[in-house]
Write a protein that holds these residues in place. Sequence first.
Motif, PDB file in Angstrom:
ATOM      1  N   CYS A   1       0.920 -11.103  13.282  1.00 23.01           N
ATOM      2  CA  CYS A   1       1.257 -12.284  14.084  1.00 23.01           C
ATOM      3  C   CYS A   1       0.088 -13.105  14.585  1.00 23.01           C
ATOM      4  O   CYS A   1       0.278 -14.264  14.963  1.00 23.01           O
ATOM      5  CB  CYS A   1       2.083 -11.849  15.301  1.00 23.01           C
ATOM      6  N   MET A   2      -1.106 -12.561  14.612  1.00 24.33           N
ATOM      7  CA  MET A   2      -2.204 -13.251  15.282  1.00 24.33           C
ATOM      8  C   MET A   2      -3.324 -13.678  14.337  1.00 24.33           C
ATOM      9  O   MET A   2      -4.394 -14.080  14.782  1.00 24.33           O
ATOM     10  CB  MET A   2      -2.782 -12.349  16.380  1.00 24.33           C
ATOM     11  N   GLY A   3      -3.091 -13.600  13.034  1.00 23.12           N
ATOM     12  CA  GLY A   3      -4.088 -14.047  12.075  1.00 23.12           C
ATOM     13  C   GLY A   3      -3.857 -15.481  11.639  1.00 23.12           C
ATOM     14  O   GLY A   3      -3.072 -16.218  12.238  1.00 23.12           O
ATOM     15  N   LYS A   4      -4.525 -15.881  10.570  1.00 24.97           N
ATOM     16  CA  LYS A   4      -4.416 -17.253  10.073  1.00 24.97           C
ATOM     17  C   LYS A   4      -3.133 -17.463   9.271  1.00 24.97           C
ATOM     18  O   LYS A   4      -2.776 -18.595   8.982  1.00 24.97           O
ATOM     19  CB  LYS A   4      -5.637 -17.581   9.205  1.00 24.97           C
ATOM     20  N   ARG A   5      -2.479 -16.381   8.867  1.00 22.68           N
ATOM     21  CA  ARG A   5      -1.245 -16.510   8.099  1.00 22.68           C
ATOM     22  C   ARG A   5      -0.179 -15.616   8.722  1.00 22.68           C
ATOM     23  O   ARG A   5      -0.477 -14.748   9.536  1.00 22.68           O
ATOM     24  CB  ARG A   5      -1.463 -16.120   6.638  1.00 22.68           C
ATOM     25  N   ARG A   6       1.039 -15.816   8.325  1.00 26.06           N
ATOM     26  CA  ARG A   6       2.170 -15.065   8.875  1.00 26.06           C
ATOM     27  C   ARG A   6       2.564 -13.958   7.911  1.00 26.06           C
ATOM     28  O   ARG A   6       2.652 -14.158   6.697  1.00 26.06           O
ATOM     29  CB  ARG A   6       3.349 -16.009   9.094  1.00 26.06           C
ATOM     30  N   LEU A   7       2.816 -12.788   8.475  1.00 26.60           N
ATOM     31  CA  LEU A   7       3.298 -11.659   7.688  1.00 26.60           C
ATOM     32  C   LEU A   7       4.479 -11.026   8.400  1.00 26.60           C
ATOM     33  O   LEU A   7       4.603 -11.123   9.626  1.00 26.60           O
ATOM     34  CB  LEU A   7       2.214 -10.597   7.483  1.00 26.60           C
ATOM     35  N   ASN A   8       5.319 -10.374   7.650  1.00 28.82           N
ATOM     36  CA  ASN A   8       6.430  -9.607   8.208  1.00 28.82           C
ATOM     37  C   ASN A   8       6.277  -8.144   7.847  1.00 28.82           C
ATOM     38  O   ASN A   8       5.932  -7.808   6.701  1.00 28.82           O
ATOM     39  CB  ASN A   8       7.775 -10.120   7.676  1.00 28.82           C
ATOM     40  N   LEU A   9       6.563  -7.300   8.812  1.00 34.83           N
ATOM     41  CA  LEU A   9       6.568  -5.870   8.560  1.00 34.83           C
ATOM     42  C   LEU A   9       7.819  -5.521   7.760  1.00 34.83           C
ATOM     43  O   LEU A   9       8.918  -5.982   8.067  1.00 34.83           O
ATOM     44  CB  LEU A   9       6.558  -5.107   9.888  1.00 34.83           C
ATOM     45  N   LEU A  10       7.657  -4.706   6.705  1.00 35.38           N
ATOM     46  CA  LEU A  10       8.766  -4.327   5.841  1.00 35.38           C
ATOM     47  C   LEU A  10       9.244  -2.918   6.170  1.00 35.38           C
ATOM     48  O   LEU A  10       8.435  -2.028   6.453  1.00 35.38           O
ATOM     49  CB  LEU A  10       8.338  -4.381   4.375  1.00 35.38           C
ATOM     50  N   GLU A  11      10.547  -2.723   6.121  1.00 41.98           N
ATOM     51  CA  GLU A  11      11.117  -1.385   6.244  1.00 41.98           C
ATOM     52  C   GLU A  11      11.025  -0.690   4.882  1.00 41.98           C
ATOM     53  O   GLU A  11      10.896  -1.340   3.835  1.00 41.98           O
ATOM     54  CB  GLU A  11      12.581  -1.477   6.687  1.00 41.98           C
ATOM     55  N   GLN A  12      11.112   0.627   4.878  1.00 43.72           N
ATOM     56  CA  GLN A  12      11.026   1.367   3.615  1.00 43.72           C
ATOM     57  C   GLN A  12      12.104   0.927   2.625  1.00 43.72           C
ATOM     58  O   GLN A  12      11.863   0.845   1.427  1.00 43.72           O
ATOM     59  CB  GLN A  12      11.133   2.876   3.880  1.00 43.72           C
ATOM     60  N   ARG A  13      13.291   0.614   3.141  1.00 45.37           N
ATOM     61  CA  ARG A  13      14.357   0.185   2.228  1.00 45.37           C
ATOM     62  C   ARG A  13      14.002  -1.141   1.569  1.00 45.37           C
ATOM     63  O   ARG A  13      14.370  -1.390   0.412  1.00 45.37           O
ATOM     64  CB  ARG A  13      15.686   0.070   2.980  1.00 45.37           C
ATOM     65  N   ASN A  14      13.264  -2.006   2.282  1.00 46.71           N
ATOM     66  CA  ASN A  14      12.831  -3.274   1.698  1.00 46.71           C
ATOM     67  C   ASN A  14      11.811  -3.042   0.590  1.00 46.71           C
ATOM     68  O   ASN A  14      11.853  -3.701  -0.453  1.00 46.71           O
ATOM     69  CB  ASN A  14      12.209  -4.175   2.760  1.00 46.71           C
TER      70      ASN A  14
ATOM     71  N   HIS B   1      11.465  -0.367  -1.305  1.00 49.54           N
ATOM     72  CA  HIS B   1      12.107   0.192  -2.502  1.00 49.54           C
ATOM     73  C   HIS B   1      12.836  -0.909  -3.269  1.00 49.54           C
ATOM     74  O   HIS B   1      12.734  -0.997  -4.501  1.00 49.54           O
ATOM     75  CB  HIS B   1      13.086   1.305  -2.117  1.00 49.54           C
ATOM     76  N   THR B   2      13.558  -1.760  -2.556  1.00 49.08           N
ATOM     77  CA  THR B   2      14.284  -2.850  -3.208  1.00 49.08           C
ATOM     78  C   THR B   2      13.332  -3.797  -3.917  1.00 49.08           C
ATOM     79  O   THR B   2      13.581  -4.234  -5.047  1.00 49.08           O
ATOM     80  CB  THR B   2      15.120  -3.635  -2.176  1.00 49.08           C
TER      81      THR B   2
ATOM     82  N   ASP C   1      11.927  -2.215 -12.115  1.00 45.69           N
ATOM     83  CA  ASP C   1      12.038  -0.977 -12.881  1.00 45.69           C
ATOM     84  C   ASP C   1      13.163  -0.138 -12.296  1.00 45.69           C
ATOM     85  O   ASP C   1      13.049   0.372 -11.179  1.00 45.69           O
ATOM     86  CB  ASP C   1      10.713  -0.206 -12.819  1.00 45.69           C
ATOM     87  N   ASP C   2      14.249   0.041 -13.049  1.00 44.08           N
ATOM     88  CA  ASP C   2      15.401   0.793 -12.552  1.00 44.08           C
ATOM     89  C   ASP C   2      15.066   2.255 -12.302  1.00 44.08           C
ATOM     90  O   ASP C   2      15.770   2.946 -11.557  1.00 44.08           O
ATOM     91  CB  ASP C   2      16.564   0.705 -13.551  1.00 44.08           C
ATOM     92  N   LEU C   3      14.000   2.754 -12.938  1.00 39.06           N
ATOM     93  CA  LEU C   3      13.621   4.156 -12.791  1.00 39.06           C
ATOM     94  C   LEU C   3      12.505   4.328 -11.760  1.00 39.06           C
ATOM     95  O   LEU C   3      11.862   5.360 -11.700  1.00 39.06           O
ATOM     96  CB  LEU C   3      13.163   4.724 -14.147  1.00 39.06           C
ATOM     97  N   PHE C   4      12.300   3.303 -10.936  1.00 36.95           N
ATOM     98  CA  PHE C   4      11.195   3.323  -9.985  1.00 36.95           C
ATOM     99  C   PHE C   4      11.304   4.503  -9.020  1.00 36.95           C
ATOM    100  O   PHE C   4      12.363   4.784  -8.467  1.00 36.95           O
ATOM    101  CB  PHE C   4      11.179   2.015  -9.190  1.00 36.95           C
TER     102      PHE C   4
END
Length: 216
Positions: A66-79, A81-82, A88-91
Amino acid sequence: TMIENDLIVARPDAGEGRKGTLIPGGYKYYQLTRKAAKQLGVPSSRTKPPAPGSFDKHLAILWYCCMGKRRLNLLEQRNIHTLFAAEDDLFVQAPEGPYCIELEGNHRVFRVIVPGLTARESYHTNQFKQHLDTAMSHPVLTRWIQARRLAYAFLVSNDDQRKTLHSQLKNQGYFDTVHCEVVTVPTHQTLDTLIGSKPKPAKKKQCSKTKLSANH
């Protein structure tokens, strides 16, 4: 965990009358209630107080997003994997840990490494080698790393450590094959100092369903 003082944090449970826990600089942090966690669709474990030493890790990732020059979002583990399994279906499940994604530009995914904000630089590089070896054993992650779509961010607690770690990673040739960043972030002890040194943002930034801005 959410923080307020000169930082305004919109909390889903703000109307529930919970008392924040004070940290240096006059800041308070709040834990989500079960109701708020359900509203946000996050694990109920987020309602538990941070374990000793983990607060600074959460703060470091929040700052990086949140405090850098660009915006990022924290991802959940389910995100995660998706995202990776779409190619790759076998990922096989990606190694666990904090991942963030750029909301603009290249939309790179960053594996965030915070092994200990006061750890020696050699500990960071050893941890990175383990993370990279594991990631390179996954065909999908290997392609993402080689294309620099999967990157690595090291969060450290002071500029001297940042410069030293950056030099070590460069000398070991990591920057030639992997997109890496080394970023100085606050601990709960240095939060007030780093906030005071940051330019005031012109507008609010959206970050992982939590709005973070500075008072003018």
